[in-house]
Design a protein around this motif. Structure first.
Motif, short mmCIF file in Angstrom:
data_model
loop_
_atom_site.label_atom_id
_atom_site.label_comp_id
_atom_site.label_asym_id
_atom_site.label_seq_id
_atom_site.Cartn_x
_atom_site.Cartn_y
_atom_site.Cartn_z
N ILE A 58 0.84 -1.19 0.00
CA ILE A 58 0.00 0.00 0.00
C ILE A 58 0.87 1.25 0.00
CG2 ILE A 58 -1.52 1.37 1.50
CD1 ILE A 58 -2.97 -1.21 2.20
N TYR A 59 0.40 2.26 -0.70
CA TYR A 59 1.08 3.54 -0.74
C TYR A 59 0.06 4.65 -0.52
CZ TYR A 59 3.08 7.75 -2.77
OH TYR A 59 3.51 9.04 -2.96
N TYR A 60 0.49 5.67 0.22
CA TYR A 60 -0.31 6.89 0.39
C TYR A 60 0.56 8.10 0.09
CZ TYR A 60 -3.45 3.92 3.15
OH TYR A 60 -4.30 2.92 3.58
N THR A 61 -0.01 9.09 -0.55
CA THR A 61 0.69 10.35 -0.65
C THR A 61 0.69 11.02 0.72
OG1 THR A 61 0.93 12.32 -2.03
CG2 THR A 61 -1.29 11.81 -1.25
N ASP A 62 1.68 11.84 0.98
CA ASP A 62 1.88 12.37 2.32
C ASP A 62 0.66 13.12 2.86
OD1 ASP A 62 5.44 13.20 2.04
OD2 ASP A 62 4.40 11.33 2.49
N SER A 63 -0.04 13.83 2.01
CA SER A 63 -1.12 14.70 2.49
C SER A 63 -2.33 13.93 3.01
CB SER A 63 -1.56 15.65 1.38
OG SER A 63 -2.06 14.93 0.28
N VAL A 64 -2.41 12.62 2.74
CA VAL A 64 -3.57 11.85 3.21
C VAL A 64 -3.20 10.79 4.24
CG1 VAL A 64 -4.65 12.22 0.96
CG2 VAL A 64 -3.54 10.02 1.45
N LYS A 65 -1.92 10.66 4.53
CA LYS A 65 -1.50 9.64 5.50
C LYS A 65 -2.15 9.91 6.85
CE LYS A 65 2.99 8.44 3.53
NZ LYS A 65 4.47 8.55 3.66
N GLY A 66 -2.67 8.84 7.45
CA GLY A 66 -3.35 8.96 8.74
C GLY A 66 -4.81 9.34 8.63
N ARG A 67 -5.26 9.73 7.45
CA ARG A 67 -6.67 10.12 7.26
C ARG A 67 -7.39 9.18 6.31
NH1 ARG A 67 -7.93 14.81 4.85
NH2 ARG A 67 -6.06 14.87 3.55
N PHE A 68 -6.71 8.69 5.30
CA PHE A 68 -7.31 7.83 4.29
C PHE A 68 -6.81 6.41 4.48
CE2 PHE A 68 -8.00 11.18 0.66
CZ PHE A 68 -8.65 12.00 1.56
N THR A 69 -7.67 5.44 4.16
CA THR A 69 -7.30 4.03 4.22
C THR A 69 -7.79 3.34 2.96
OG1 THR A 69 -7.48 4.02 6.64
CG2 THR A 69 -7.46 1.88 5.51
N ILE A 70 -6.88 2.68 2.27
CA ILE A 70 -7.24 1.92 1.08
C ILE A 70 -7.33 0.45 1.45
CG2 ILE A 70 -4.87 1.53 0.26
CD1 ILE A 70 -5.94 2.06 -2.60
N SER A 71 -8.29 -0.25 0.84
CA SER A 71 -8.45 -1.68 1.11
C SER A 71 -9.05 -2.34 -0.12
CB SER A 71 -9.34 -1.91 2.33
OG SER A 71 -10.63 -1.39 2.12
N SER A 72 -8.99 -3.66 -0.13
CA SER A 72 -9.56 -4.38 -1.27
C SER A 72 -10.39 -5.55 -0.79
CB SER A 72 -8.46 -4.86 -2.21
OG SER A 72 -7.68 -5.88 -1.60
N ASP A 73 -11.43 -5.83 -1.53
CA ASP A 73 -12.24 -7.04 -1.34
C ASP A 73 -11.98 -7.90 -2.57
OD1 ASP A 73 -14.17 -9.03 -1.32
OD2 ASP A 73 -15.69 -7.73 -0.41
N ASN A 74 -11.07 -8.84 -2.44
CA ASN A 74 -10.65 -9.60 -3.61
C ASN A 74 -11.75 -10.51 -4.14
OD1 ASN A 74 -8.30 -8.29 -2.96
ND2 ASN A 74 -7.06 -10.14 -2.75
N ALA A 75 -12.66 -10.91 -3.29
CA ALA A 75 -13.78 -11.73 -3.75
C ALA A 75 -14.73 -10.93 -4.64
CB ALA A 75 -14.52 -12.30 -2.56
N GLU A 76 -14.80 -9.63 -4.39
CA GLU A 76 -15.70 -8.76 -5.14
C GLU A 76 -14.98 -7.92 -6.18
OE1 GLU A 76 -18.97 -8.75 -4.96
OE2 GLU A 76 -18.97 -10.29 -3.40
N ASN A 77 -13.64 -8.09 -6.29
CA ASN A 77 -12.84 -7.31 -7.24
C ASN A 77 -13.08 -5.81 -7.08
OD1 ASN A 77 -11.93 -9.73 -8.20
ND2 ASN A 77 -13.06 -9.65 -10.13
N THR A 78 -13.11 -5.40 -5.83
CA THR A 78 -13.43 -4.00 -5.51
C THR A 78 -12.39 -3.43 -4.56
OG1 THR A 78 -15.80 -4.40 -5.80
CG2 THR A 78 -15.18 -2.48 -4.49
N VAL A 79 -12.05 -2.18 -4.81
CA VAL A 79 -11.12 -1.45 -3.93
C VAL A 79 -11.87 -0.28 -3.32
CG1 VAL A 79 -9.07 0.03 -3.91
CG2 VAL A 79 -9.03 -2.15 -5.13
N TYR A 80 -11.58 -0.05 -2.04
CA TYR A 80 -12.24 1.02 -1.30
C TYR A 80 -11.22 2.07 -0.86
CZ TYR A 80 -15.85 -2.53 -1.00
OH TYR A 80 -16.79 -3.48 -1.30
N LEU A 81 -11.69 3.28 -0.72
CA LEU A 81 -10.88 4.34 -0.13
C LEU A 81 -11.73 5.01 0.95
CD1 LEU A 81 -8.12 5.80 -0.30
CD2 LEU A 81 -9.28 7.56 -1.66
N GLN A 82 -11.40 4.69 2.21
CA GLN A 82 -12.07 5.32 3.34
C GLN A 82 -11.39 6.64 3.62
OE1 GLN A 82 -14.84 4.30 5.21
NE2 GLN A 82 -14.66 6.33 6.13
#
Length: 126
Positions: A58-82
Motif C-alpha cells: 500500500i502507498y499513500y501520498t503524504d497529504s492523506v497519511k493517517g486520514r485515508f485508508t485503502i483496502s480491497s475485497d478480492n472476492a468482489e474485485n473492488t477497492v475502497y478508499l475510506q
C-alpha cells in the motif's frame, strides 16, 4: 470488456468522512495495482493511494497519511478508499485506475495506468 466503476463521492463538511468504491471487471484483479487519483479544478491529476492486489503493498501520498485508508475485497474485485477528517483541500474528482505492471515503490505516474474509471466528485465544504 474492462470496467472500473467509481462511486461514493458527495458533499461533506470539513472533518467528515466518505467511502469511495471502485468496482472492477474484465481483467485478472490479482495481477494489478489499483490506485486512486484526484484532480481539482486547475490542477494536475495527483496520485492519492494505491494497493497492489497480489501482495497487499500500500502507498499513500503524504497529504492523506493517517486520514485515508485503502483496502480491497478480492472476492468482489473492488477497492475502497475510506476518507476521514476530510479537508477542503481534498475537494476534487476522484478516479480509480489499474496498473498491470506496478512499480516496486510508490504508485507511479498517471500515464502508466492501463485502465481508468469515470471519476466521482468529492466536495468538502469549510
Amino acid at each position: 470488456e474492462v470496467e472500473l466503476q467509481a462511486s461514493g463521492g458527495g458533499l461533506v463538511q470539513t472533518g467528515g468522512s466518505l467511502r469511495l468504491s471502485c468496482a472492477t471487471s474484465g481483467f485478472v484483479f490479482d495481477d494489478y495495482a489499483i490506485a486512486w487519483f484526484r484532480q481539482a479544478p486547475g490542477k494536475q491529476r495527483e496520485g492519492v493511494s494505491s494497493i497492489r492486489i497480489s501482495n497487499g503493498d500500500i502507498y499513500y501520498t503524504d497529504s492523506v497519511k493517517g486520514r485515508f485508508t485503502i483496502s480491497s475485497d478480492n472476492a468482489e474485485n473492488t477497492v475502497y478508499l475510506q476518507m476521514n477528517s476530510l479537508e477542503p483541500e481534498d475537494t476534487a474528482v476522484y478516479y480509480c485506475a489499474a496498473d498491470r505492471h506496478p512499480v516496486q515503490h510508490g504508485m507511479g505516474l498517471a500515464d502508466r495506468y492501463d485502465y481508468w474509471g469515470q471519476g466521482t466528485q468529492v466536495t468538502v465544504s469549510s
